[in-house]
Enzyme design. Structure first.
Site, PDB file in Angstrom:
ATOM      1  CG  ASP A 446      49.862  38.756  38.375  1.00  0.00           C
ATOM      2  OD1 ASP A 446      50.346  38.143  39.348  1.00  0.00           O
ATOM      3  OD2 ASP A 446      48.643  38.985  38.260  1.00  0.00           O
ATOM      4  CG  ASP A 514      44.816  37.774  43.833  1.00  0.00           C
ATOM      5  OD1 ASP A 514      45.359  38.849  43.536  1.00  0.00           O
ATOM      6  OD2 ASP A 514      44.966  36.734  43.165  1.00  0.00           O
TER       7      ASP A 514
END
Length: 691
Positions: A446, A514
């Site tokens: 990430d 997301d």
């Protein structure tokens, strides 16, 4: 295929359906000749004999015709190359010759002590032209203010339309099309990563449809800040220039004996409309960019939305057992397993398991996951650090910072400076040790904040961190993949903030957004598919209502069929799912495994865009095809519209596995959709197989 004229000054690169041609004049002017339908060497030589037009002193004979415009002389277009040496700026190059080896063409130029090599390649069975540049310095220091990878020149047309992918966090990859006008349209990122706001891709057409018409498109393989400028010049010619870095304030300083190679800026011509261009990009990436693209990606479960930071080994075991019973093949422990990580305020940088949560480290959990028949994965964010961490307390100067300026902390974290060798070596030791400590099969990598304080006070040319951070990331990923070839990597950046051809050459899939709302994802996935294949597009089924973003309720069926358009994942709290939901989910996972080869390796046809009403995509692989359809809205009295399928043999017969009906290729799929989309059934999967 590469054809070269007898005098060694005209070159034609050709793929199955297109050609690209350039020519060097006797005055060492590198001219663009052709990009479009396939031509021969004789055609290119005829184009090279055409004289350049004469202009008044206020115009340039080169603007809009040069293959790679440099700064200086009678040029007024945006330069692809801008350099500064002691007391001098600009470039006056001379042609030195060409080399051709292993399908790559190299055109060599020189300006004093600066060597400039323009590089071209067309891969076998592909119409994608890869272009990049290598700059080498043999003398005193040279500052690269701007070094773009390529300038693309389009043929003369009356009008052009520009397609681009824009957005923001949670709403990435939104496709928009608009008419091109005189002047420049500039897109890019100043954020240090590819960004949620724009994907580094553009397409231009005149009147193309989904399946018909000429489309010229370009994609940049770079995971840092970047810029693409589309310019319609005063004479209506159009050029596209792009590369690493967003501004002209300084890219790198080349010392004696040093060199710099730009990222690849790839271009594709297609006469098959936007769909044909997409399928060509997808095939190119599966064949030449994505690692192990012939290996289908497994169905995964990710623990984040089920647990967030409140995790324990016992809890993860319970989730793993439910996931395994559902048919999941890869179990991923997300944030919260390491250091003092009980919130986003601490622990980043300390990549050792939290002893209170995992007393025996990660190995006992990984072994348990493997015993359930699944692979095991973890989440990391190596480029970041919390001020509240052992790493930052030991090495506060390892972060990007500006002396005497306030420090910006997004998500309570700072950005490590991967341009520093000591930082890269530390991360290598930490991550290599982690991957060696337990049977880990997958890493979700990430990157949750942008560059804001991009300083490096101890370096003589601190601007270089914008480029060298990305090179450091690439080097670290390459080193880890070489040392741990069985480990797959996913690129994530708070969703779709780092997706490009550069990171895709080093990772196995990307986290698209997301936003896991299945209706929102249809538009995101539609835009994503313009350039990237379903084989890398991770998509999750999460809880309903969608608590993270919009609180919209959706059926389990709609959520699964939406996520099945890419690499299927599950991210809900399985401990709260009913036995009926778990059983239904298992059926959807089983169906996905049956159609997975078509989705991940097949040719994509976008049958109806997600603009309300019916939306549908189709995948074709060999003698099989599968349609995923979603009924987003329907007025009372309306019937489900028919879909004309694509990519099938019009002379062959195909059996619908859901209804048993037999159709001819090129059919209108109508009854099968009505069976799948009836009553409250808002999504369906229809499979056909050649008889």
């Amino acid at each position: 295929m590469l054809d070269i004229s007898d005098d060694g000054r005209t070159w034609v690169l050709s793929g199955p359906a297109s050609s690209y041609a350039v020519h060097v004049t006797d005055r060492d002017e590198l001219l663009h000749l052709h990009w479009g339908p396939r031509i021969g060497l004789a055609d290119a030589e005829a184009l090279a004999r055409r004289p350049l037009p004469d202009f008044w002193p206020f115009e340039s004979t080169l603007d809009g015709r040069e293959e790679y415009p440099v700064e200086g002389g009678a040029r007024f277009v945006r330069p692809a190359l801008s350099v500064r040496t002691a007391g001098r700026r600009g470039t006056e190059w001379a042609y030195q010759g060409h080399d051709a080896e292993d399908g790559e063409l190299r055109l060599r130029f020189r300006d004093g002590d600066l060597d400039i090599t323009l590089r071209y390649r067309m891969r076998p069975s592909a119409d994608v032209v890869e272009r990049w540049v290598t700059l080498g310095n043999r003398g005193p220091a040279v500052e690269l203010l701007r070094a773009d990878s390529a300038t693309w020149t389009l043929p003369d047309r009356d009008t052009w339309r520009l397609s681009q992918l824009h957005g923001r966090w949670g709403a990435e990859s939104r496709l928009t099309r608009s008419g091109l006008t005189h002047g420049e349209k500039v897109i890019g990122s100043r954020r240090g990563h590819t960004s949620h706001q724009h994907l580094p891709w553009v397409a231009l057409d005149t009147e193309a449809t989904e399946e018909h018409g000429e489309v010229y498109s370009c994609a940049l393989g770079w995971s840092g800040s970047w810029r693409i400028a589309v310019a319609q010049l005063p004479d209506a010619r159009v050029q596209i220039t792009g590369g690493a870095g967003h501004d002209d304030s300084g890219l790198l300083m080349l010392g004696t004996g040093e060199s710099y190679t730009t990222p690849v800026f790839a271009g594709l011509y297609s006469d098959g409309g936007f769909g044909g261009a997409s399928r060509a990009w997808h095939a190119y990436q599966r064949a030449h960019v994505i690692p192990d693209a012939g290996r289908d990606r497994p169905v995964l479960f990710n623990s984040w939305e089920a647990t967030e930071f409140d995790i324990s080994e016992e809890q993860q075991r319970a989730l793993a057992e439910r996931a395994a019973a559902m048919g999941v093949e890869l179990f991923v422990v997300d944030d919260g397993w390491f250091g003092a990580r009980t919130s986003d305020r601490a622990g980043l940088g300390d990549w050792t398991p939290n002893p209170g949560r995992f007393p025996g480290g990660l190995k006992p959990l990984a072994d348990h996951v493997h015993s359930l028949g699944m692979q095991f994965g973890i989440w990391v964010e190596p480029e970041m650090v919390n001020p509240d961490s052992d790493l930052y307390r030991a090495y506060p100067d390892w972060v990007q910072y500006q002396t005497g300026r306030k420090r910006t902390e997004f998500r309570n974290q700072l950005v490590l400076n991967l341009a520093r060798e000591d930082v890269r070596e530390y991360l290598w030791e930490q991550l290599d040790g982690l991957l060696s400590s337990a049977p880990i099969d997958y890493v979700k990598w990430d990157f949750n904040r942008c560059f804001t304080d991009a300083g490096w006070p101890d370096d003589a040319y601190p601007q270089r961190l914008w480029v060298d951070h990305v090179h450091g990331l690439y080097a670290l990923l390459d080193r880890l993949r070489a040392a741990h070839p069985g480990v797959a990597f996913e690129s994530c950046s708070g969703g779709g903030g780092r997706i490009d051809l550069g990171v895709l050459s080093r990772t196995d899939q990307v986290w698209t957004s997301d936003n896991t709302d299945p209706l929102d994802r249809l538009a995101i996935q539609h835009g994503f598919s313009q350039i990237h294949p379903a084989r890398v597009m991770a998509a999750w089924v999460t809880d309903s209502p969608n608590a993270m973003l919009n609180h919209r309720a959706s059926s389990l069926r709609f959520r699964f069929v939406s996520a099945m358009a890419g690499v299927l994942g599950v991210g809900g709290d399985l401990t709260q799912w009913t036995p009926g939901e778990l059983a239904e989910a298992g059926e959807w996972v089983g169906l996905y495994k049956e159609i997975r080869p078509l989705v991940q390796r097949g040719d994509l046809y976008r049958l109806r865009p997600p603009q309300g009403g019916l939306s549908a995509v189709q995948y074709v692989l060999g003698d099989e095809t599968v349609v995923l359809a979603w009924l987003q809205a329907q007025r009372y009295g309306e019937s489900v519209p028919a879909l004309r399928l694509r990519g099938l043999d019009p002379e062959a017969s195909y059996e619908c596995l859901e209804t048993g009906e037999v159709h001819r290729g090129g059919l209108l799929l109508h009854h099968g959709l009505r069976v799948g989309l009836r009553g409250d059934l808002d999504a369906t999967v229809v499979r056909l197989k050649r008889k």
